[in-house]
Design a protein around this motif. Structure first.
Motif, PDB file in Angstrom:
ATOM      1  N   ASP A  64       0.813  -1.221   0.000  1.00 12.82           N
ATOM      2  CA  ASP A  64       0.000   0.000   0.000  1.00 12.82           C
ATOM      3  C   ASP A  64       0.844   1.267   0.000  1.00 12.82           C
ATOM      4  O   ASP A  64       0.382   2.320  -0.454  1.00 12.82           O
ATOM      5  CB  ASP A  64      -0.943   0.018   1.213  1.00 12.82           C
ATOM      6  N   HIS A  65       2.041   1.195   0.531  1.00  7.15           N
ATOM      7  CA  HIS A  65       2.893   2.388   0.630  1.00  7.15           C
ATOM      8  C   HIS A  65       4.274   2.097   0.045  1.00  7.15           C
ATOM      9  O   HIS A  65       5.300   2.392   0.658  1.00  7.15           O
ATOM     10  CB  HIS A  65       3.007   2.821   2.096  1.00  7.15           C
ATOM     11  N   PHE A  66       4.282   1.535  -1.155  1.00  6.26           N
ATOM     12  CA  PHE A  66       5.540   1.158  -1.799  1.00  6.26           C
ATOM     13  C   PHE A  66       6.425   2.377  -2.047  1.00  6.26           C
ATOM     14  O   PHE A  66       7.645   2.289  -1.939  1.00  6.26           O
ATOM     15  CB  PHE A  66       5.255   0.418  -3.111  1.00  6.26           C
ATOM     16  N   ASP A  67       5.810   3.518  -2.347  1.00  4.86           N
ATOM     17  CA  ASP A  67       6.601   4.729  -2.579  1.00  4.86           C
ATOM     18  C   ASP A  67       7.351   5.144  -1.319  1.00  4.86           C
ATOM     19  O   ASP A  67       8.497   5.610  -1.385  1.00  4.86           O
ATOM     20  CB  ASP A  67       5.716   5.864  -3.093  1.00  4.86           C
ATOM     21  N   ALA A  68       6.750   4.960  -0.161  1.00  6.38           N
ATOM     22  CA  ALA A  68       7.426   5.290   1.097  1.00  6.38           C
ATOM     23  C   ALA A  68       8.583   4.319   1.357  1.00  6.38           C
ATOM     24  O   ALA A  68       9.636   4.726   1.873  1.00  6.38           O
ATOM     25  CB  ALA A  68       6.438   5.250   2.256  1.00  6.38           C
TER      26      ALA A  68
END
Length: 176
Positions: free
Chosen positions: A139-143
Protein backbone atom coordinates in the motif's frame (compact mmCIF):
# COMPACT_ATOMS: atom_id res chain seq x y z
CA UNK A 1 55.95 -107.36 -36.25
CA UNK A 2 54.98 -103.94 -36.47
CA UNK A 3 55.15 -101.73 -33.60
CA UNK A 4 52.44 -99.18 -33.25
CA UNK A 5 53.72 -95.77 -32.72
CA UNK A 6 51.85 -93.36 -30.58
CA UNK A 7 51.19 -90.05 -32.22
CA UNK A 8 53.42 -87.28 -31.03
CA UNK A 9 52.00 -85.31 -28.11
CA UNK A 10 52.28 -81.54 -27.89
CA UNK A 11 54.76 -80.40 -25.34
CA UNK A 12 53.29 -79.99 -21.90
CA UNK A 13 52.29 -76.46 -21.03
CA UNK A 14 53.94 -75.15 -17.93
CA UNK A 15 51.52 -74.61 -15.08
CA UNK A 16 50.94 -70.98 -14.10
CA UNK A 17 52.24 -69.93 -10.75
CA UNK A 18 48.80 -69.19 -9.36
CA UNK A 19 47.75 -72.81 -9.85
CA UNK A 20 45.00 -72.15 -12.39
CA UNK A 21 45.54 -74.61 -15.26
CA UNK A 22 42.93 -72.89 -17.45
CA UNK A 23 44.25 -69.34 -17.14
CA UNK A 24 46.22 -69.35 -20.37
CA UNK A 25 43.52 -70.88 -22.54
CA UNK A 26 41.75 -68.58 -25.00
CA UNK A 27 38.39 -67.47 -23.73
CA UNK A 28 39.26 -68.38 -20.17
CA UNK A 29 38.68 -64.82 -18.98
CA UNK A 30 35.03 -63.85 -19.32
CA UNK A 31 34.33 -60.62 -21.19
CA UNK A 32 33.57 -57.59 -19.05
CA UNK A 33 29.88 -57.00 -18.34
CA UNK A 34 28.17 -54.44 -20.58
CA UNK A 35 28.13 -50.88 -19.29
CA UNK A 36 24.84 -49.84 -17.69
CA UNK A 37 22.56 -47.73 -19.82
CA UNK A 38 23.09 -44.03 -19.29
CA UNK A 39 20.35 -41.71 -20.50
CA UNK A 40 21.50 -38.98 -22.86
CA UNK A 41 22.50 -35.70 -21.31
CA UNK A 42 19.82 -33.02 -21.38
CA UNK A 43 20.17 -30.69 -24.32
CA UNK A 44 22.13 -27.54 -23.69
CA UNK A 45 21.50 -24.05 -25.07
CA UNK A 46 17.84 -24.03 -24.06
CA UNK A 47 17.53 -20.29 -23.58
CA UNK A 48 13.83 -20.38 -22.64
CA UNK A 49 14.43 -22.85 -19.82
CA UNK A 50 17.45 -20.86 -18.66
CA UNK A 51 15.49 -17.60 -18.58
CA UNK A 52 12.51 -19.05 -16.74
CA UNK A 53 14.79 -20.70 -14.20
CA UNK A 54 16.79 -17.50 -13.72
CA UNK A 55 13.61 -15.45 -13.12
CA UNK A 56 12.31 -17.96 -10.56
CA UNK A 57 15.73 -18.08 -8.86
CA UNK A 58 15.83 -14.27 -8.80
CA UNK A 59 12.44 -14.01 -7.10
CA UNK A 60 13.24 -16.69 -4.53
CA UNK A 61 16.71 -15.28 -3.83
CA UNK A 62 15.31 -11.73 -3.51
CA UNK A 63 12.78 -12.93 -0.94
CA UNK A 64 15.40 -14.77 1.07
CA UNK A 65 17.81 -11.82 0.88
CA UNK A 66 15.04 -9.48 2.04
CA UNK A 67 14.20 -11.72 4.99
CA UNK A 68 17.90 -11.86 5.95
CA UNK A 69 18.12 -8.06 5.86
CA UNK A 70 14.84 -7.63 7.73
CA UNK A 71 15.80 -10.16 10.39
CA UNK A 72 19.35 -8.94 10.99
CA UNK A 73 18.56 -5.26 10.29
CA UNK A 74 21.80 -5.05 8.25
CA UNK A 75 22.80 -5.37 4.63
CA UNK A 76 25.03 -8.39 4.24
CA UNK A 77 27.40 -8.25 1.29
CA UNK A 78 28.10 -11.94 0.90
CA UNK A 79 24.35 -12.57 0.74
CA UNK A 80 24.14 -10.22 -2.26
CA UNK A 81 26.95 -12.19 -3.88
CA UNK A 82 24.99 -15.37 -3.16
CA UNK A 83 21.90 -13.90 -4.82
CA UNK A 84 23.87 -13.18 -7.98
CA UNK A 85 25.62 -16.53 -8.01
CA UNK A 86 22.42 -18.53 -7.51
CA UNK A 87 20.78 -16.72 -10.42
CA UNK A 88 23.81 -17.29 -12.63
CA UNK A 89 24.10 -20.93 -11.63
CA UNK A 90 20.44 -21.61 -12.41
CA UNK A 91 20.61 -19.87 -15.78
CA UNK A 92 23.87 -21.50 -16.84
CA UNK A 93 23.03 -25.05 -15.74
CA UNK A 94 19.70 -25.17 -17.53
CA UNK A 95 20.22 -22.58 -20.25
CA UNK A 96 23.62 -23.60 -21.53
CA UNK A 97 26.12 -21.42 -23.33
CA UNK A 98 23.82 -18.92 -24.93
CA UNK A 99 25.69 -15.58 -24.87
CA UNK A 100 22.58 -13.65 -23.78
CA UNK A 101 22.19 -15.58 -20.52
CA UNK A 102 25.12 -14.03 -18.60
CA UNK A 103 23.88 -10.52 -19.42
CA UNK A 104 20.28 -11.34 -18.52
CA UNK A 105 21.48 -13.00 -15.31
CA UNK A 106 23.42 -9.89 -14.33
CA UNK A 107 20.36 -7.69 -14.92
CA UNK A 108 18.17 -10.09 -12.95
CA UNK A 109 20.71 -10.04 -10.11
CA UNK A 110 20.52 -6.25 -9.96
CA UNK A 111 16.74 -6.43 -9.77
CA UNK A 112 16.79 -9.23 -7.20
CA UNK A 113 19.20 -7.38 -4.90
CA UNK A 114 17.10 -4.21 -5.21
CA UNK A 115 13.88 -6.10 -4.49
CA UNK A 116 15.52 -7.91 -1.58
CA UNK A 117 16.70 -4.63 -0.10
CA UNK A 118 13.20 -3.18 -0.46
CA UNK A 119 11.72 -6.21 1.30
CA UNK A 120 14.26 -5.83 4.09
CA UNK A 121 13.57 -2.10 4.35
CA UNK A 122 9.82 -2.78 4.54
CA UNK A 123 10.30 -5.43 7.23
CA UNK A 124 12.40 -3.10 9.36
CA UNK A 125 10.04 -0.15 8.87
CA UNK A 126 6.95 -2.26 9.55
CA UNK A 127 8.42 -3.32 12.89
CA UNK A 128 9.21 0.29 13.81
CA UNK A 129 5.79 1.62 12.76
CA UNK A 130 3.78 -1.27 14.18
CA UNK A 131 2.05 -2.10 10.90
CA UNK A 132 2.03 -5.27 8.85
CA UNK A 133 4.69 -5.88 6.23
CA UNK A 134 2.17 -6.45 3.45
CA UNK A 135 0.29 -3.23 4.25
CA UNK A 136 3.49 -1.20 4.16
CA UNK A 137 5.06 -2.94 1.15
CA UNK A 138 1.99 -3.05 -1.10
CA UNK A 139 0.00 0.00 0.00
CA UNK A 140 2.89 2.39 0.63
CA UNK A 141 5.54 1.16 -1.80
CA UNK A 142 6.60 4.73 -2.58
CA UNK A 143 7.43 5.29 1.10
CA UNK A 144 9.49 2.08 1.13
CA UNK A 145 11.45 3.31 -1.89
CA UNK A 146 12.02 6.70 -0.27
CA UNK A 147 13.28 4.98 2.86
CA UNK A 148 15.62 2.83 0.75
CA UNK A 149 16.98 5.94 -1.00
CA UNK A 150 17.65 7.54 2.36
CA UNK A 151 19.53 4.47 3.62
CA UNK A 152 21.49 3.79 0.42
CA UNK A 153 25.21 4.46 0.59
CA UNK A 154 28.18 3.66 -1.68
CA UNK A 155 28.47 0.21 -0.13
CA UNK A 156 24.91 -0.55 -1.23
CA UNK A 157 25.84 0.08 -4.84
CA UNK A 158 29.02 -1.96 -4.47
CA UNK A 159 26.80 -4.90 -3.47
CA UNK A 160 24.82 -4.36 -6.68
CA UNK A 161 27.98 -4.49 -8.78
CA UNK A 162 29.35 -7.57 -7.02
CA UNK A 163 26.02 -9.39 -7.36
CA UNK A 164 25.87 -8.61 -11.09
CA UNK A 165 29.44 -9.82 -11.55
CA UNK A 166 28.70 -13.01 -9.59
CA UNK A 167 25.66 -13.69 -11.77
CA UNK A 168 27.57 -13.05 -14.99
CA UNK A 169 30.54 -15.23 -14.08
CA UNK A 170 28.35 -17.88 -12.42
CA UNK A 171 26.37 -18.29 -15.62
CA UNK A 172 29.52 -18.75 -17.69
CA UNK A 173 31.04 -21.25 -15.25
CA UNK A 174 27.86 -23.29 -14.86
CA UNK A 175 27.41 -23.60 -18.63
CA UNK A 176 30.69 -25.45 -19.15
Amino acid sequence: MSQSATPPQPPAQPQPVDGNPYAEQPGAVPPPPPAPYAPPAPPKNNIALGLVTAVVAALVAAGIYGVVIGTTKHEIGWAAVGVGFVIGLAAGKLGGRNPALPVVSAVLALGAVYLGQLVGEAMISADLLGVSFSQLFFDHFDAVQEGWKGDADPLTFLFFAIAAFAAFSGTKKAAL
